[in-house]
Design an enzyme around this catalytic site. Structure first.
Site, PDB file in Angstrom:
ATOM      1  N   HIS A  73      -6.814  44.823 -12.692  1.00 14.76           N
ATOM      2  CA  HIS A  73      -5.912  43.687 -12.611  1.00 14.76           C
ATOM      3  C   HIS A  73      -4.944  43.953 -11.467  1.00 14.76           C
ATOM      4  O   HIS A  73      -4.552  45.097 -11.248  1.00 14.76           O
ATOM      5  CB  HIS A  73      -5.156  43.561 -13.935  1.00 14.76           C
ATOM      6  CG  HIS A  73      -4.118  42.484 -13.941  1.00 14.76           C
ATOM      7  ND1 HIS A  73      -2.771  42.746 -14.007  1.00 14.76           N
ATOM      8  CD2 HIS A  73      -4.248  41.148 -13.873  1.00 14.76           C
ATOM      9  CE1 HIS A  73      -2.112  41.595 -13.999  1.00 14.76           C
ATOM     10  NE2 HIS A  73      -2.975  40.612 -13.912  1.00 14.76           N
ATOM     11  N   ASN A  74      -4.542  42.916 -10.727  1.00 13.31           N
ATOM     12  CA  ASN A  74      -3.632  43.099  -9.584  1.00 13.31           C
ATOM     13  C   ASN A  74      -4.067  44.284  -8.739  1.00 13.31           C
ATOM     14  O   ASN A  74      -3.261  45.155  -8.405  1.00 13.31           O
ATOM     15  CB  ASN A  74      -2.193  43.346 -10.065  1.00 13.31           C
ATOM     16  CG  ASN A  74      -1.552  42.083 -10.608  1.00 13.31           C
ATOM     17  OD1 ASN A  74      -2.107  40.983 -10.476  1.00 13.31           O
ATOM     18  ND2 ASN A  74      -0.391  42.224 -11.206  1.00 13.31           N
ATOM     19  N   GLU A 113      -9.389  42.179  -8.346  1.00 13.90           N
ATOM     20  CA  GLU A 113      -8.683  40.915  -8.246  1.00 13.90           C
ATOM     21  C   GLU A 113      -8.114  40.735  -6.839  1.00 13.90           C
ATOM     22  O   GLU A 113      -7.582  41.668  -6.246  1.00 13.90           O
ATOM     23  CB  GLU A 113      -7.539  40.911  -9.266  1.00 13.90           C
ATOM     24  CG  GLU A 113      -6.865  39.568  -9.354  1.00 13.90           C
ATOM     25  CD  GLU A 113      -5.773  39.558 -10.421  1.00 13.90           C
ATOM     26  OE1 GLU A 113      -5.856  40.349 -11.384  1.00 13.90           O
ATOM     27  OE2 GLU A 113      -4.838  38.775 -10.255  1.00 13.90           O
ATOM     28  N   ASP A 156      -5.601  38.128  -5.045  1.00 12.24           N
ATOM     29  CA  ASP A 156      -4.642  37.049  -5.264  1.00 12.24           C
ATOM     30  C   ASP A 156      -4.293  36.448  -3.896  1.00 12.24           C
ATOM     31  O   ASP A 156      -3.609  37.075  -3.109  1.00 12.24           O
ATOM     32  CB  ASP A 156      -3.375  37.693  -5.876  1.00 12.24           C
ATOM     33  CG  ASP A 156      -2.804  36.864  -6.995  1.00 12.24           C
ATOM     34  OD1 ASP A 156      -3.127  35.678  -7.077  1.00 12.24           O
ATOM     35  OD2 ASP A 156      -2.007  37.429  -7.767  1.00 12.24           O
ATOM     36  N   HIS A 194       1.255  39.587  -4.746  1.00  6.07           N
ATOM     37  CA  HIS A 194       1.608  39.017  -6.028  1.00  6.07           C
ATOM     38  C   HIS A 194       2.582  37.877  -5.757  1.00  6.07           C
ATOM     39  O   HIS A 194       3.729  38.120  -5.409  1.00  6.07           O
ATOM     40  CB  HIS A 194       2.239  40.084  -6.920  1.00  6.07           C
ATOM     41  CG  HIS A 194       2.155  39.738  -8.374  1.00  6.07           C
ATOM     42  ND1 HIS A 194       0.956  39.495  -9.008  1.00  6.07           N
ATOM     43  CD2 HIS A 194       3.106  39.600  -9.310  1.00  6.07           C
ATOM     44  CE1 HIS A 194       1.192  39.208 -10.267  1.00  6.07           C
ATOM     45  NE2 HIS A 194       2.476  39.265 -10.491  1.00  6.07           N
ATOM     46  N   GLU A 246      -8.048  34.755  -7.090  1.00  5.45           N
ATOM     47  CA  GLU A 246      -6.987  33.895  -7.600  1.00  5.45           C
ATOM     48  C   GLU A 246      -6.534  33.105  -6.393  1.00  5.45           C
ATOM     49  O   GLU A 246      -5.830  33.620  -5.529  1.00  5.45           O
ATOM     50  CB  GLU A 246      -5.820  34.730  -8.134  1.00  5.45           C
ATOM     51  CG  GLU A 246      -6.198  35.704  -9.218  1.00  5.45           C
ATOM     52  CD  GLU A 246      -6.450  35.023 -10.553  1.00  5.45           C
ATOM     53  OE1 GLU A 246      -5.765  34.018 -10.831  1.00  5.45           O
ATOM     54  OE2 GLU A 246      -7.336  35.485 -11.291  1.00  5.45           O
TER      55      GLU A 246
END
Ligand code: NAG
Ligand code: NAG
Ligand code: NAG
Length: 739
Positions: free
Chosen positions: A307-308, A337, A339, A352, A386
C-alpha cells in the site's frame, strides 16, 4: 593477515582490492548539495568496512559486508542521478543495504578505483553468502576477537576476555571464566591467541542440551553411526521413509572430520552443525522452493501486496522515492500502488495527494517497475493505479505505460479468447497487469446504476480508522453469466489500453461483515479482492492482514515501509514457495461451494484439528538490545498463533535473568490449532523488563504448514526482517492429531 585472501588468490580483483580498499577517499553523496569526502577502508577481517571524515578525530562509522544486499554501478539511484552531470557514471556506485536502511551513494576519484570497490564488495558479498556453517562461525568468532583486541597485538589477556564476554551478552561467574581461560591458555602465557581463543569459544559454547540428545542416540557416546543417525531422524525428526538417504546426505554435508566421514559416522560437531543449519531449521526446506501449483486462476492465490508503495516513511510528510518500489519488488511484492496526480509541467507525478509528501515522476516510476519487476519473481506484477489525473495527463500516462512497458504490459486477452475464469500466475509470467479505478469504459458490462457508486478512500469518513477497507465489485456484478474478461477494455480516456484486471470492476467501499464469512470466502474463490488500510490513518501503521486472509482476500495491501507484527506476518506467509509473492490457498478456500467460515472451523467437511506442542529448550547468542556496557538481557520466548479467531493465542516462557548468551528455558507451550492451513506461528524473543514494556530482541514467523517437527533451530530476524546470525532458539516441536 587478510582473511579474504585465503583460497581466493586467483582472483585478480583482490590485488586491486587490497590496493584500494586499504585506504580510499570516496565522496559520500546525500543530495545534490551534500557531497563530502570520507576515508574508507576494509578492515583486516575482510568483512567490515570502516569510514570516517578527515576532520572527525576518532569518530568513525562501520558496516559489515553482510549488511550489503547489492552494489549498483553508475547512476542507479535518485541521488546519483541528480548529480549525473557533475560526476560521470564510471565513478559512481551505490551500496544497497538489506532491510529498510537507506542506500550509501559514493563517488570514486577514478574509474579504476570505482571498479575495485564495485567488484571487490560484490566478491565479498558473494563470499559471505556462500560460506558454510563452519566458516560462518569462524568468521563470527574472528569478528569478536578483532573487536575485543583493543591494542591490536593479536592476543587477549583475561581482562580483555572478560570485556569480550560482556560484549557477547554473557554474564559469567568470574571464577568460571578464569577457569575456562586457563584451560584454553595452553602455553600459559596469560593471554590467548586466535586459535586458543577459538578453543576457548568452543568450551564456552558447548551445548549440553545438544550433547544430551546426541547421547540418547549414540551407542558409544562419541559418534552417531549411520543407522543411529537414521534412527534419530525417524524417531525425533519425524522424517519417515527418507531418513536412510537423508542420514548419508547429512554426513556428507555437515561432518567436519574426514575420518568420521570415511567411517560413515557423525561426530558431535557435525551433529551440532546440522542442527544449526538451514536444513535443521524449523522451516521445511522443500517449502522454500517453488512447490505449489501455479496454474490455477489468480483468485486462488494470496498475493503479496503493498500500500502507498512510493513512500519511504509516513504518509503525511514522508519522502516518495523510487527506492521504495525497488525495495517492495525485491521483497517479492506483486501488487504495487501508483497514486497518480497531474504534474505541474505536463508530466503526471506520483505522491500521496493533498499532503506534504515529496513527488516523483510517473514515467520514472514505470521505468523502475519495469527494471525490477521480475528480479525476485517471474510471476505477474499488478499495478494498482490510483488515478486522479486530468484527461490530458491520463493520455500521457497511457503513452508512457505502453512505450516503457511494451510487451510486458498485458494489453490483450490471452489467446484472444474471453476466458471463463481468471488466468493463472503461470500464464501471466513476466507480465504487468493494470488495475485501475475511477476510469470510464465499463459501460459494456455494468448495469447503469452501478457505475456511479464509485467512491474514494477518503469517502468513508465515518469508517472505523482501525478497520481496513475493502475494494470489491458489487454483488450484482458477480452473477454466473459474468464472463470474466468480457469488459476488459478500459481506456485511460482517449488512448485505449486494455486492462485485464478491470473486469467488471467498479469499486465499492463496503465494510466487511466477518460473521457472514462463508459468502465472502465463496466470492473470493472467483473474484479478486483488494484490501488496504483505511484512508483515515495518517501514520502508515498497518492492520492485521490475517483476518482478511481468513476469508480468502487475495490482495491484502500493507505499508511495506512500516516494520512490525503485520509485516512479520506478511513476510512469514510469503516466505514459502520461493518467496515468489503468490501462495496457493488451500482447497477449502478454492471451491466455489465451500461452506468454510473462519468463525466456525469445526463445520468444515474435513475438519482436523492438531495439537502443537513446542518445548522451548534454549537460546543462542541473542543480541544485546541496547549497547550500554553492563546491561545483559533477561530473555523470554513467546509463541503467538495467528489464524481463525479460535486459533489466536499466545503463550510465553518465564524469563531468564542475565543471560543472552546461552539461556535455557526448558518449558513447553501447548496449542490446539483448528485450521492449520491458515495458521501462522510467530516466535518472539524479548528482553523482560519489570518496570516497563519488554524490549524486542528478535522474531521469526512462518506458516504452520511449513513447520518441521523435531529438534529445530529458529534463526531470528531483526525488527526489520533481516537476519541476525548466529542468534537462534532451539526447540523440540511435536504435532499430533487431536483425538
Ligand atoms: C452480519 O451478518 C450477520 C449474519 O449474516 C447478521 O445477523 C448481522 O446483522 C450482520 N451485521 C452487520 C453489522 O451487518
Ligand atoms: C529439561 O527437561 C528435560 C526433560 O523434561 C530434563 O531431562 C532436563 O534435565 C531439563 N534440563 C534442564 C537444564 O532443566
Ligand atoms: C521432544 O519431543 C518428543 C516428542 O514429543 C519427546 O519424545 C522427547 O522426549 C522430547 N525431548 C525432550 C528433551 O523432552
Amino acid at each position: 593477515t587478510w582473511v579474504l585472501l585465503k583460497g581466493s588468490s586467483e582472483n585478480e580483483y583482490y590485488s586491486l582490492l587490497l590496493l584500494y580498499l586499504k585506504w580510499s577517499t570516496l565522496r559520500k553523496v546525500k543530495s545534490r548539495s551534500w557531497k563530502k569526502q570520507r576515508h574508507f577502508r576494509l578492515l583486516e577481517d575482510g568483512m567490515t568496512i570502516w569510514y570516517k571524515s578527515r576532520w572527525a578525530g576518532k569518530g568513525h562509522s562501520t558496516f559489515s559486508v553482510t549488511e550489503v544486499e547489492a552494489v549498483r554501478e553508475g547512476h542507479q539511484s535518485e541521488v546519483l542521478l541528480s548529480i549525473a552531470e557533475e560526476f560521470s557514471a564510471d565513478l559512481c556506485f551505490t551500496l544497497v543495504f538489506h532491510g529498510r536502511q537507506g542506500n550509501l551513494d559514493l563517488v570514486a576519484e577514478s574509474p579504476e578505483e570505482a571498479q575495485a570497490w564495485i567488484q571487490g564488495v560484490r566478491k565479498l558479498i558473494h563470499r559471505a553468502q556462500t560460506m558454510d556453517e563452519k566458516e560462518r562461525l569462524d568468521q563470527w568468532v574472528w569478528d569478536w576477537f578483532q573487536k575485543a583486541d583493543k591494542n591490536k597485538d593479536g592476543k587477549m589477556n583475561f581482562k580483555e576476555v572478560r570485556k569480550l564476554l560482556k560484549m557477547m551478552n554473557v554474564e559469567m561467574n568470574e571464577e568460571h571464566a578464569l577457569h575456562l581461560f586457563t584451560m584454553a591458555d595452553k602455553s600459559q602465557s596469560g593471554s590467548l591467541e586466535i586459535e586458543q581463543f577459538v578453543h576457548f569459544y568452543k568450551i564456552l559454547t558447548q551445548r549440553d542440551e545438544v550433547w544430551k540428545v546426541f547421547q540418547d542416540y549414540s551407542g558409544d557416546g562419541e559418534k552417531l553411526m549411520l543407522e543411529e543417525l537414521e534412527n534419530f531422524l525417524r524417531v525425533e525428526q519425524q522424517e519417515g521413509e527418507q531418513s536412510a538417504q537423508h542420514a548419508q546426505e547429512l554426513i556428507d554435508s555437515y561432518e567436519p572430520s574426514e575420518s568420521a566421514k570415511k567411517e560413515g559416522a557423525m561426530s558431535l560437531d557435525g551433529f551440532q552443525m546440522y542442527l544449526c543449519s538451514q536444513q535443521g531449521s524449523i522451516f521445511k526446506p522443500e517449502h522454500r522452493d517453488l512447490y505449489q501449483d501455479m496454474s490455477q486462476p489468480l483468485s486462488h492465490y494470496f498475493i503479496s501486496s503493498s500500500h502507498n508503495t512510493y513512500l519511504l516513511e509516513n504518509q503525511l510528510r514522508g519522502q516518495s522515492s523510487l527506492e521504495a518500489y525497488i525495495q517492495a519488488l525485491k521483497r517479492g511484492c506483486r501488487c504495487v500502488e501508483v497514486d497518480c496526480w497531474d504534474g505541474s509541467d505536463g508530466e503526471p507525478v506520483v505522491y500521496h495527494g493533498h499532503t506534504l509528501t515529496s513527488k516523483i515522476v510517473f514515467k520514472d516510476v514505470i521505468s523502475t517497475i519495469k527494471e525490477y519487476a521480475f528480479k525476485a519473481s517471474d510471476f505477474p506484477v499488478i499495478l494498482s493505479l490510483e488515478n486522479h489525473c486530468s484527461v490530458e495527463q491520463q493520455t500521457i500516462m497511457a503513452e508512457h505505460l505502453s512505450q516503457i512497458l511494451g510487451d510486458m504490459l498485458l494489453t490483450t486477452l490471452l489467446d484472444g479468447q474471453v476466458p471463463q475464469q481468471l488466468p493463472s500466475p503461470q500464464e501471466l509470467k513476466g507480465k504487468i497487469l493494470l488495475k485501475a479505478k475511477k476510469i470510464g469504459g465499463f459501460e459494456d458490462c455494468l448495469d447503469e446504476t452501478m457505475t456511479d457508486e464509485v467512491s474514494d478512500e477518503e469517502d468513508i469518513a465515518n469508517g472505523d480508522a482501525e478497520s481496513p477497507t475493502v475494494e470489491n465489485p458489487p454483488a450484482e456484478c458477480m452473477n454466473e453469466n459474468d464472463k470474466v474478461g468480457a469488459c476488459s477494455t478500459f481506456s485511460l480516456c482517449s488512448t485505449k489500453v486494455y486492462v485485464f484486471m478491470t473486469i467488471c470492476y467498479t469499486f465499492l467501499i463496503i465494510s466487511i461483515n466477518l460473521s457472514s464469512g462463508t459468502e465472502f470466502v465463496q466470492y473470493n474463490t472467483r473474484q479478486l479482492c483488494r484490501i488496504y488500510p483505511s484512508g483515515l490513518r495518517t501514520d502508515s501503521s498497518n492492520y492485521n492482514p490475517q483476518d482478511m486472509w481468513n476469508v480468502g482476500c487475495q490482495i491484502v495491501a500493507l505499508n511495506f515501509q512500516t516494520a512490525g507484527l503485520e509485516m512479520d506476518l506478511n513476510d512469514g506467509l510469503f516466505r514459502q514457495n520461493h518467496c515468489c509473492g503468490y501462495v496457493l490457498k488451500h482447497d477449502f478456500m478454492r471451491d466455489g461451494n465451500t461452506q468454510f467460515t473462519p468463525e466456525k472451523p469445526e463445520e468444515r467437511k474435513d475438519y482436523r484439528p492438531l495439537r502443537l506442542s513446542i518445548q522451548v529448550i534454549s537460546g543462542q547468542q541473542l543480541p544485546k538490545v541496547n549497547q550500554k556496557e553492563g546491561s545483559i538481557v533477561d530473555p523470554l520466548v513467546r509463541v503467538e498463533i495467528y489464524g481463525v479467531p479460535q486459533d489466536q493465542a499466545k503463550e510465553e516462557t518465564s524469563h531468564i535473568n542475565n543471560n543472552g548468551f546461552n539461556p535455557v528455558w526448558n518449558e513447553t507451550l501447548n496449542f490446539i490449532i483448528h485450521t492449520p492451513e491458515l495458521a501462522l506461528v510467530r516466535f518472539v524473543v524479548e528482553d523482560y523488563d519489570k518496570a516497563s514494556r519488554n524490549d524486542f530482541i528478535g522474531q521469526f514467523t512462518l506458516p504452520f504448514t511449513c513447520i518441521q517437527a523435531g529438534y529445530r533451530h529458529i534463526h531470528l530476524l531483526s525488527k526489520d526482517g533481516t537476519a541476525i546470525p548466529p542468534a537462534s532458539i532451539f526447540v523440540n516441536v511435536s504435532i499430533t492429531e487431536l483425538t
